[in-house]
Design a protein around this motif. Structure first.
Motif, short mmCIF file in Angstrom:
data_model
loop_
_atom_site.label_atom_id
_atom_site.label_comp_id
_atom_site.label_asym_id
_atom_site.label_seq_id
_atom_site.Cartn_x
_atom_site.Cartn_y
_atom_site.Cartn_z
N SER A 194 11.17 58.27 -3.19
CA SER A 194 12.07 57.48 -2.35
C SER A 194 11.20 56.60 -1.46
O SER A 194 9.97 56.66 -1.49
CB SER A 194 12.94 58.40 -1.48
N LYS A 195 11.84 55.77 -0.67
CA LYS A 195 11.11 55.03 0.34
C LYS A 195 10.55 56.02 1.34
O LYS A 195 11.22 56.98 1.73
CB LYS A 195 12.05 54.04 1.03
N GLY A 196 9.30 55.82 1.77
CA GLY A 196 8.72 56.79 2.68
C GLY A 196 7.28 56.51 3.01
O GLY A 196 6.77 55.41 2.77
N ARG A 197 6.61 57.54 3.54
CA ARG A 197 5.23 57.40 4.00
C ARG A 197 4.36 58.50 3.40
O ARG A 197 4.78 59.66 3.32
CB ARG A 197 5.17 57.47 5.52
N VAL A 198 3.15 58.11 2.97
CA VAL A 198 2.17 59.07 2.46
C VAL A 198 1.44 59.67 3.66
O VAL A 198 0.66 58.98 4.33
CB VAL A 198 1.17 58.39 1.51
N ARG A 199 1.68 60.93 3.93
CA ARG A 199 1.04 61.57 5.09
C ARG A 199 -0.34 62.12 4.74
O ARG A 199 -1.25 62.08 5.58
CB ARG A 199 1.93 62.70 5.60
N ALA A 200 -0.50 62.62 3.51
CA ALA A 200 -1.81 63.16 3.11
C ALA A 200 -1.84 63.43 1.62
O ALA A 200 -0.81 63.71 1.01
CB ALA A 200 -2.12 64.45 3.87
N PHE A 201 -3.03 63.31 1.03
CA PHE A 201 -3.28 63.78 -0.33
C PHE A 201 -3.97 65.13 -0.21
O PHE A 201 -4.98 65.27 0.49
CB PHE A 201 -4.17 62.79 -1.10
N LEU A 202 -3.41 66.13 -0.86
CA LEU A 202 -3.88 67.50 -0.68
C LEU A 202 -5.00 67.88 -1.63
O LEU A 202 -5.58 68.96 -1.51
CB LEU A 202 -2.69 68.46 -0.84
N TYR A 203 -5.29 66.99 -2.61
CA TYR A 203 -6.41 67.22 -3.53
C TYR A 203 -7.15 65.91 -3.71
O TYR A 203 -6.59 64.82 -3.51
CB TYR A 203 -5.92 67.74 -4.89
N ALA A 204 -8.41 66.00 -4.12
CA ALA A 204 -9.26 64.82 -4.31
C ALA A 204 -9.44 64.52 -5.79
O ALA A 204 -9.17 65.37 -6.66
CB ALA A 204 -10.62 65.05 -3.64
N VAL A 205 -9.92 63.33 -6.09
CA VAL A 205 -10.22 62.96 -7.46
C VAL A 205 -11.25 63.93 -8.04
O VAL A 205 -12.27 64.24 -7.41
CB VAL A 205 -10.76 61.51 -7.53
N GLY A 206 -10.97 64.42 -9.23
CA GLY A 206 -11.85 65.39 -9.89
C GLY A 206 -11.40 66.83 -9.74
O GLY A 206 -11.87 67.70 -10.48
N ASP A 207 -10.48 67.09 -8.81
CA ASP A 207 -10.01 68.47 -8.61
C ASP A 207 -9.10 68.91 -9.76
O ASP A 207 -8.26 68.14 -10.22
CB ASP A 207 -9.22 68.58 -7.30
N GLN A 208 -9.28 70.15 -10.18
CA GLN A 208 -8.36 70.77 -11.13
C GLN A 208 -7.22 71.42 -10.33
O GLN A 208 -7.48 72.07 -9.32
CB GLN A 208 -9.08 71.84 -11.97
N VAL A 209 -5.99 71.21 -10.78
CA VAL A 209 -4.85 71.76 -10.05
C VAL A 209 -3.99 72.60 -10.97
O VAL A 209 -3.94 72.37 -12.18
CB VAL A 209 -4.00 70.63 -9.41
N LYS A 210 -3.29 73.55 -10.40
CA LYS A 210 -2.40 74.42 -11.16
C LYS A 210 -0.99 73.83 -11.21
O LYS A 210 -0.62 72.99 -10.40
CB LYS A 210 -2.36 75.82 -10.53
N ASP A 211 -0.24 74.31 -12.17
CA ASP A 211 1.16 73.90 -12.32
C ASP A 211 1.95 74.25 -11.07
O ASP A 211 1.88 75.37 -10.57
CB ASP A 211 1.74 74.60 -13.56
N GLY A 212 2.71 73.27 -10.54
CA GLY A 212 3.62 73.54 -9.44
C GLY A 212 3.04 73.42 -8.05
O GLY A 212 3.78 73.53 -7.07
#
Length: 661
Positions: free
Chosen positions: A633-651
């Protein structure tokens, strides 16, 4: 002929090669990653060896380890399948240097066609028509942008070493070119280890037609007719058929000759596919040559009656082609669909999980299933999410379409998302039925092909209700048998009344749709909707009659849902229990979470940025494909919780996003 070969692949193609080897009396050696230790191809092979961890680069792409297994096992030849090392010239050369036969073309032919740019230059010198574009070595982003502007939009950016729809982007406007180029290069680098690209004019409503060629070591080159692979999404083939609808004998001969000329130009040996793009005028242009067996080879086998894997083995063993060009049959029409573990309604995101229920249609002379999985197997995040290929044949195309629709209706999968309903709609679409298929069909018909159900099928709801009652009665009988009085009506709890009628309401939902049925317990037995019900509950199916109407359904329970398979239809329903759901609040919060396990490859917005709905925010890579997460939706990005290169889990939550009104 060989007595033992190693198959340097996995999944359905490994199983496919094993089937031919068994028929010919050739022993097989499988290789597998740690993630594939219990895979079907491992179970089918005569012997199997682990070659490393789950990641392809650490297992199926380890040339030295695979050659080590081949030598240790006594394999005389290696069949590479498709994907992985199948078009790797260095691997083909390493096999030759080790004294092991590579069941494919010589390394020189792979090199010549392995680079799309080099292949197009070779075809240009041979007089084969090419789509206008840039195929040079210069890869500076500014220079490539200028070339695209000069060619004129829309353009297609393609990974020079690519294939399988990976590393390809359509660019409609000059201002979108740089972002599309960067994304294409990332995907190409990840999938092929080579980020070089070429740029071509994107033809509007083109057809993708390919020619199957074979060449032996004695100078013979023939083609086995064409395949139409125009039904695509994201440049990946979804439906393939042979022969191509509307193909004249003259055009088939012209395209076949061009394909054979291309094979001769590089000293080709073995199975190969020359791919062309054709416009509405009938003109065709060389795209690329795949120096391997194709995923869609079964449709060619069905119309010719030939085993192409056997041809590969015999040619690699030094035998001549089994047929001349004039002897190649063309009989009837074949269609293949690729059944994927994915969720079309969620942008075709891959789905992972265990195949709790897997029942493909029964194979016959008209129906074929090539699959690398069985019931109980896992669809993991490490490899391509294809579950199976479903292939049908009939004397005419219209009859083949009907046979495909019937086979899709008989295909039952529970445990992972799948595209069976999407495929049924596509094959049944008026444009497909009429043979008016081009590479943009799926995108144009997207709303129709992905339309949400507007009502629940009454027979599915009836089957769900009767299945629920049957299972409930079974549990109650078991409980009564272990009670002090097994004949007590309080223990049996089967709705019996001395007089009068008990009415019970069962309600089911699918998405936002709900439907209820009224069940009556009376002196005359069970009634549903006022009609008497007779149930015959078999081991695999629920057979029931409501009034004079009889039907059979298969109901599979999974993940708090009932998967109901009725003739020609599949429904996923959940039981609405008013006692369980009364007073529960609906959680309308939707976070930006990882749709599957993967790796963050790009962040596209700044922290604190105010964005509109649909703005791309983050790119993650999973199952060898890139997936872009956009603002909900229209809004604001407050933070990215992971960085480029990070492996993340489902969900897991990836972005702290604050919506605004």
């Amino acid at each position: 002929m060989f007595t033992k070969i190693l198959i340097a692949n996995r999944g359905e193609i490994a199983c496919r090669v094993i089937a031919t080897c068994r028929r010919l009396g050739i022993r097989t050696v499988a290789v597998y990653s740690e993630a594939d230790a219990s895979a079907r191809h491992v179970r089918l092979a005569d012997e199997a060896h682990c070659v490393g961890p789950a990641a392809s680069r650490d297992s199926y792409l380890r040339v030295e380890r695979i050659l080590e297994v081949a030598k240790h096992s006594g394999a005389q030849a290696i069949h590479p399948g498709y994907g992985f090392l199948s078009e790797n010239a260095a691997f083909a050369q390493a096999c030759a240097d080790a004294g092991i036969v590579f069941i494919g073309p010589p390394a020189g032919a792979i090199r010549a066609m392995g680079s799309k740019s080099a292949a197009k230059a070779l075809m240009d010198s041979a007089g084969v028509p090419l789509v206008p574009g840039f195929h040079g070595d210069e890869q500076d982003a500014h220079y490539l942008h200028g070339q695209a502007d000069q060619i004129g939009y829309p353009v297609l950016i393609k990974a020079s070493a690519g294939g399988g729809g990976k590393g390809m982007r359509i660019v409609e406007r000059s201002e979108d070119f740089r972002a599309a180029l960067a994304s294409c290069q990332r995907e190409a680098r990840s999938s092929f280890g080579d980020e070089r690209v070429l740029i071509e004019k994107y033809l509007v409503r083109p057809r993708h037609i390919e020619i199957q060629v074979f060449a032996d070591m004695h100078g013979n080159v023939i083609h086995l007719h064409e395949r139409d692979c125009s039904a695509q999404r994201r440049h990946q083939k979804v439906v393939e058929e042979a022969p191509a609808p509307g193909m004249s004998a003259e055009r088939r001969a012209a395209m076949g000759k061009a394909a054979c000329d291309a094979a001769r130009a590089v000293g080709y040996v073995g199975a190969g596919t020359v791919e062309f793009i054709a416009d509405s005028s009938g003109a065709f242009y060389f795209m690329e040559m795949n120096t391997r067996l194709q995923v869609e080879h079964p449709v060619t086998e069905m119309i010719t009656g030939q085993d192409l894997v056997e041809w590969q083995l015999r040619i690699a063993a030094g035998e001549p082609l089994p047929l001349t060009q004039d002897q190649v049959p063309l009989n009837g029409h074949a269609i293949e669909v690729r059944v994927y573990a994915e969720e079309p309604e969620k942008g075709f995101l891959p789905s992972i999980g265990r195949l709790a229920h897997y029942a493909p249609p029964t194979p016959s002379a008209n129906v074929r299933i090539d699959s690398g999985v069985e019931q109980g197997d896992e669809i993991g995040p490490h490899y391509d999410p294809m579950i199976a290929k479903l292939i049908v044949w009939d004397a005419q195309r219209a009859r083949a379409i009907e046979r495909m629709l019937a086979a899709l209706a008989d295909f039952r999968i529970v445990g992972v998302g799948n595209n069976l309903a999407f495929l049924s709609r596509l094959v049944d679409h008026p444009e497909f039925r009429a043979g008016r298929v081009d590479t943009g069909l799926i995108e144009r018909a997207r709303d129709e092909l992905l339309a949400a159900e507007t009502k629940l099928a009454p027979v599915a709801v009836e089957a769900a209700a009767l299945w629920t009652l049957t299972r409930e009665a079974q549990r109650l009988r078991q409980r009564a048998q272990h009670s002090a009085d097994s004949h007590s009506p309080w223990g049996i709890a089967d709705g019996w009344r001395m007089n009068g009628v008990q009415t019970r309401r069962l309600e089911f939902a699918a998405g936002a749709l709900t439907q209820a049925v009224e069940v009556e317990y009376g002196t005359e037995g069970l009634k549903l909707g006022g009609q008497p019900v007779r149930i015959s509950d078999a081991a695999e199916a629920l057979c029931f009659a409501i009034g004079e109407h009889r039907t059979t359904a298969v109901v599979v329970e999974g993940s708090e849902q009932l998967h109901v398979f009725t003739p020609g239809r599949r429904s996923v329903l959940r039981r609405i229990d008013p006692l369980l759901h009364a007073g529960e609040a609906q959680d309308s919060h939707g976070g930006l979470v990882a749709p599957m396990p993967g790796k963050i490859v790009a962040i596209l917005a700044a922290v604190g940025a105010d964005v509109e709905k649909g703005t791309p925010l983050l790119v993650m890579e999973a199952m060898k494909m890139e997936h872009t997460l956009c603002a909900p939706s229209k809004g604001r990005v407050r933070a990215f919780l992971y960085a480029v290169g990070d492996q993340v889990k489902d969900g897991v939550e990836l972005i702290d996003f604050e919506g605004t009104t």
